[in-house]
Scaffold this active site. Structure first.
Site, mmCIF file in Angstrom:
data_model
loop_
_atom_site.group_PDB
_atom_site.id
_atom_site.type_symbol
_atom_site.label_atom_id
_atom_site.label_comp_id
_atom_site.label_asym_id
_atom_site.label_seq_id
_atom_site.Cartn_x
_atom_site.Cartn_y
_atom_site.Cartn_z
ATOM 1 N N GLY A 187 10.030 -6.062 4.681
ATOM 2 C CA GLY A 187 8.738 -6.515 4.123
ATOM 3 C C GLY A 187 7.621 -6.560 5.149
ATOM 4 N N GLY A 244 5.896 -10.844 7.940
ATOM 5 C CA GLY A 244 7.022 -11.456 7.217
ATOM 6 C C GLY A 244 6.527 -12.542 6.270
ATOM 7 C CE LYS A 247 -2.401 -7.036 11.326
ATOM 8 N NZ LYS A 247 -0.985 -6.652 11.514
HETATM 9 P P1 NAP Z 1 3.648 -6.419 -1.409
HETATM 10 O O1 NAP Z 1 4.970 -6.959 -1.017
HETATM 11 O O2 NAP Z 1 3.531 -4.977 -1.708
HETATM 12 O O3 NAP Z 1 3.143 -7.258 -2.665
HETATM 13 C C1 NAP Z 1 2.001 -6.914 -3.398
HETATM 14 C C2 NAP Z 1 1.968 -7.728 -4.683
HETATM 15 O O4 NAP Z 1 0.766 -7.444 -5.374
HETATM 16 C C3 NAP Z 1 3.120 -7.427 -5.643
HETATM 17 O O5 NAP Z 1 3.520 -8.614 -6.293
HETATM 18 C C4 NAP Z 1 2.485 -6.470 -6.657
HETATM 19 O O6 NAP Z 1 3.050 -6.601 -7.952
HETATM 20 C C5 NAP Z 1 1.070 -6.979 -6.689
HETATM 21 N N1 NAP Z 1 0.092 -5.933 -6.968
HETATM 22 C C6 NAP Z 1 -0.249 -4.880 -6.189
HETATM 23 N N2 NAP Z 1 -1.214 -4.148 -6.761
HETATM 24 C C7 NAP Z 1 -1.469 -4.736 -7.942
HETATM 25 C C8 NAP Z 1 -2.370 -4.460 -9.013
HETATM 26 N N3 NAP Z 1 -3.195 -3.410 -8.986
HETATM 27 N N4 NAP Z 1 -2.397 -5.290 -10.080
HETATM 28 C C9 NAP Z 1 -1.566 -6.353 -10.127
HETATM 29 N N5 NAP Z 1 -0.693 -6.690 -9.138
HETATM 30 C C10 NAP Z 1 -0.652 -5.877 -8.065
HETATM 31 O O7 NAP Z 1 2.548 -6.733 -0.283
HETATM 32 P P2 NAP Z 1 2.613 -7.827 0.868
HETATM 33 O O8 NAP Z 1 3.433 -7.322 1.987
HETATM 34 O O9 NAP Z 1 2.929 -9.158 0.283
HETATM 35 O O10 NAP Z 1 1.100 -7.778 1.410
HETATM 36 C C11 NAP Z 1 0.055 -8.370 0.690
HETATM 37 C C12 NAP Z 1 -1.178 -8.463 1.592
HETATM 38 O O11 NAP Z 1 -0.874 -9.259 2.728
HETATM 39 C C13 NAP Z 1 -1.656 -7.112 2.160
HETATM 40 O O12 NAP Z 1 -3.061 -7.141 2.250
HETATM 41 C C14 NAP Z 1 -1.041 -7.078 3.565
HETATM 42 O O13 NAP Z 1 -1.776 -6.300 4.461
HETATM 43 C C15 NAP Z 1 -1.140 -8.537 3.921
HETATM 44 N N6 NAP Z 1 -0.191 -8.983 4.941
HETATM 45 C C16 NAP Z 1 1.126 -8.705 4.806
HETATM 46 C C17 NAP Z 1 2.021 -9.180 5.739
HETATM 47 C C18 NAP Z 1 3.485 -8.901 5.648
HETATM 48 O O14 NAP Z 1 4.224 -9.276 6.561
HETATM 49 N N7 NAP Z 1 3.959 -8.272 4.585
HETATM 50 C C19 NAP Z 1 1.556 -9.937 6.823
HETATM 51 C C20 NAP Z 1 0.184 -10.215 6.921
HETATM 52 C C21 NAP Z 1 -0.680 -9.730 5.970
HETATM 53 P P3 NAP Z 1 4.598 -6.221 -8.231
HETATM 54 O O15 NAP Z 1 5.410 -7.280 -7.524
HETATM 55 O O16 NAP Z 1 4.741 -6.308 -9.714
HETATM 56 O O17 NAP Z 1 4.805 -4.850 -7.656
HETATM 57 N N1 HSE Z 2 1.970 -4.437 8.258
HETATM 58 C C1 HSE Z 2 1.542 -5.516 9.072
HETATM 59 C C2 HSE Z 2 2.323 -5.509 10.360
HETATM 60 C C3 HSE Z 2 1.738 -6.826 8.348
HETATM 61 O O1 HSE Z 2 3.372 -4.865 10.397
HETATM 62 O O2 HSE Z 2 1.898 -6.153 11.327
HETATM 63 C C4 HSE Z 2 1.150 -7.991 9.102
HETATM 64 O O3 HSE Z 2 -0.242 -7.913 9.139
#
Ligand code: NAP
Ligand code: HSE
Length: 342
Positions: free
Chosen positions: A184, A297, A202
């Site tokens: 993730g 994460g 960033k």
């Molecule tokens: P993710 O696991 O792909 O989750 C995205 C969620 O949004 C899912 O629940 C998806 O629905 C929903 N979604 C996406 N597009 C949609 C749409 N058009 N309409 C309705 N629902 C929609 O993403 P994530 O990793 O949590 O990341 C989310 C944000 O946090 C991003 O901006 C990312 O850059 C940021 N971020 C992530 C992390 C990390 O470690 N992952 C860290 C810091 C920041 P479904 O579940 O039904 O597919």
């Molecule tokens: N994809 C990003 C990373 C999530 O790997 O650092 C956290 O911003």
């Protein structure tokens, strides 16, 4: 105690982590910060997906249900630029404060969104957009407010760091990227991580907080071309390869660089493995301040989102914002605002 109602856009890695954390930390947050939190609706794409620990009655596939139906703070965790941007504009337009972890959105449209928020006296919290669980936005914005920042240097992408760490153990590049996706850490489009754009977004956000100067030079190289042979050669010389993002104040503006660097394995940057990040900030008065922790994460990132939610909920209470007020513009300062340097 008035309940602060959250409208959650997205329930993936970070959104799911936030649901868990709100449930777990709610009594402590109520006792310590006087903020009672309730998740009112959760937007997802696929209503049928398995989501352990999530109350299915909260799920909807309508963003309007989430944004317009009586929430106080909209938390945007879907990622991407266009749809997320439209949802955030709608939330601000209907008088909702916003918390987002979306650095891509801020890098593309931060100026415009912060202007809308400021004009309406609303807040946009974005601690989670840089370095996951490390409270780097607050440190730069508040903790170091009394100092002039000269440079920022960091390992700010968890996916690249995880991939390079796995390659040191013998995994090939593609398998290492797949492992980062399974955990993730990676963006929906992992080339944003691998090609250095996520790190560039960033360091731009950090620069906008640190420097009152325009970005005059920027170069971005990711880790796609780093080979196992190069990693092994570095290892034989007591070094590791890490993707490093740098921002430096120069005469006339700020220079940004993202590129793989060979670093002494004993250097603090050389000891950062897996999804961990590190940021070294050099201030004229303070000298060097170094922060490290999990940069990606579910739980670390959700913790940063929740910190913004708590701060904004307190702000709302401090300004006497009641449920009946939220549909009209509210005149109050923005909690955290990035300077216009995108
Ligand atoms: P993710 O696991 O792909 O989750 C995205 C969620 O949004 C899912 O629940 C998806 O629905 C929903 N979604 C996406 N597009 C949609 C749409 N058009 N309409 C309705 N629902 C929609 O993403 P994530 O990793 O949590 O990341 C989310 C944000 O946090 C991003 O901006 C990312 O850059 C940021 N971020 C992530 C992390 C990390 O470690 N992952 C860290 C810091 C920041 P479904 O579940 O039904 O597919
Ligand atoms: N994809 C990003 C990373 C999530 O790997 O650092 C956290 O911003």
């Amino acid at each position: 105690m008035k309940t602060t109602r959250l409208g959650l856009l997205g329930c993936g890695t970070v959104g799911g982590g936030l649901v868990d954390l709100v449930e777990r930390e709610r009594p402590r947050i109520r006792a310590r910060y006087g903020v009672d939190l309730e998740i009112r609706h959760i937007l997802v794409r696929d209503l049928g997906k398995r989501r352990p620990g999530v109350d299915r009655r909260l799920l909807t596939s309508s963003a309007i249900d989430v944004i317009d139906d009586g929430c106080d703070i909209v938390v945007e965790l879907i990622g991407g630029v266009h749809t997320a941007g439209a949802f955030v504009r709608r939330a601000l337009g209907s008088g909702k404060d916003v918390v987002t972890a979306n650095k891509a959105l801020l890098a593309a449209h931060g100026d415009e969104l912060f202007e809308i928020a400021a004009a309406r006296g609303l807040s946009i919290g974005f601690e989670a957009s840089v370095c996951g669980g490390i409270p780097i936005v607050r440190v730069l914005h508040r903790g170091l407010a009394g100092d002039s920042i000269e440079s920022i240097r960091g390992i700010v992408n968890g996916t690249c760091n995880f991939v390079l760490s796995r390659m040191e153990e013998g995994l090939d590049f593609d398998a290492a990227v797949r492992a980062a996706q399974q955990r993730g850490f990676a963006e929906a489009d992992p080339s944003l991580d691998i090609d250095g754009y996520d790190a560039a977004q960033k360091i731009r956000i950090l620069s906008s907080l640190a420097f009152d100067a325009p970005i005059t030079h920027e170069s971005v190289i990711g880790i796609r071309t780093v080979t196992r042979a190069e990693i092994e050669r570095a290892h034989a010389g007591g070094c590791v390869i890490r993707l490093v993002a740098e921002a430096e104040r120069m005469p006339g503006g700020v220079t940004l660089r993202v590129r793989p660097q060979e670093i002494d394995a004993a250097d603090i940057f050389g000891t950062i493995r897996d999804e961990f990040n590190v940021v070294a900030i050099r201030g004229r008065a303070t000298g060097e301040v170094i922060l490290t922790g999990k940069g990606a994460g579910a739980q670390p990132t959700a913790s940063a989102v929740l910190a913004d939610v708590i701060e904004i909920a307190q702000l709302r209470r401090g300004r006497g914002v009641e449920a009946r007020d939220v549909e009209r513009p509210i005149a109050r300062p923005v909690a955290v605002r990035a300077a216009a340097a995108w």
